[in-house]
Scaffold this motif. Sequence first.
Motif, PDB file in Angstrom:
ATOM      1  N   VAL A   1       0.849  -1.184   0.000  1.00  0.00           N
ATOM      2  CA  VAL A   1       0.000   0.000   0.000  1.00  0.00           C
ATOM      3  C   VAL A   1       0.885   1.235   0.000  1.00  0.00           C
ATOM      4  N   GLY A  25      -2.633   0.971  -4.491  1.00  0.00           N
ATOM      5  CA  GLY A  25      -1.838  -0.236  -4.609  1.00  0.00           C
ATOM      6  C   GLY A  25      -2.472  -1.511  -4.107  1.00  0.00           C
ATOM      7  N   ARG A  26      -3.366  -1.398  -3.147  1.00  0.00           N
ATOM      8  CA  ARG A  26      -4.022  -2.591  -2.600  1.00  0.00           C
ATOM      9  C   ARG A  26      -5.494  -2.270  -2.385  1.00  0.00           C
ATOM     10  N   THR A  27      -6.259  -3.246  -1.977  1.00  0.00           N
ATOM     11  CA  THR A  27      -7.673  -3.022  -1.686  1.00  0.00           C
ATOM     12  C   THR A  27      -7.795  -2.289  -0.364  1.00  0.00           C
ATOM     13  N   ASN A  30      -9.539  -3.444   2.897  1.00  0.00           N
ATOM     14  CA  ASN A  30      -8.964  -4.554   3.663  1.00  0.00           C
ATOM     15  C   ASN A  30      -8.041  -4.088   4.783  1.00  0.00           C
ATOM     16  N   TYR A  31      -7.828  -2.778   4.852  1.00  0.00           N
ATOM     17  CA  TYR A  31      -6.834  -2.241   5.771  1.00  0.00           C
ATOM     18  C   TYR A  31      -7.452  -1.308   6.799  1.00  0.00           C
ATOM     19  N   PHE A  99      -3.073  -4.396   7.749  1.00  0.00           N
ATOM     20  CA  PHE A  99      -3.986  -5.361   7.148  1.00  0.00           C
ATOM     21  C   PHE A  99      -4.964  -5.874   8.193  1.00  0.00           C
ATOM     22  N   TYR A 111       2.623  -0.218   6.715  1.00  0.00           N
ATOM     23  CA  TYR A 111       2.735   0.741   5.612  1.00  0.00           C
ATOM     24  C   TYR A 111       2.571   2.154   6.151  1.00  0.00           C
TER      25      TYR A 111
END
Length: 122
Positions: A1, A25-27, A30-31, A99, A111
């Motif tokens: 992320v 960069g990521r979903t 989900n974080y 996460f 991150y």
Amino acid sequence: VQLQASGGGLVQAGGSLRLSCAASGRTFSNYAMGWFRQAPGKEREIVSAIGRSSGSTYYADSVKGRFTISRDNAKNTVYLQMNSLKPEDTALYYCAAKFTFSSYYTQDYAYWGQGTQVTVSS
């Protein structure tokens, strides 16, 4: 992320600022997300955290009632609304991602964004 924080600045005591942190960069949903700050000569500390779906929030005692964390999963962004700012709020503010479940421990966040400076004058 990848995280990009913005919105810092110089404000007088009693004023307000809204920090934003854009993720990529990521979903994002989900974080869990957190805001941290670090003043010169001090350790980095948790300011606030929010769960994946905004259902749970955490605030440090020093900011309760003055700061509000929120997130917009459609925009991949987390916010920190800061009201009634005090000189002791002066610090470099970081957003961070973890996460799944949220945490108020700095070491749990993998991150980190680059930080945005908040300076509150008396």
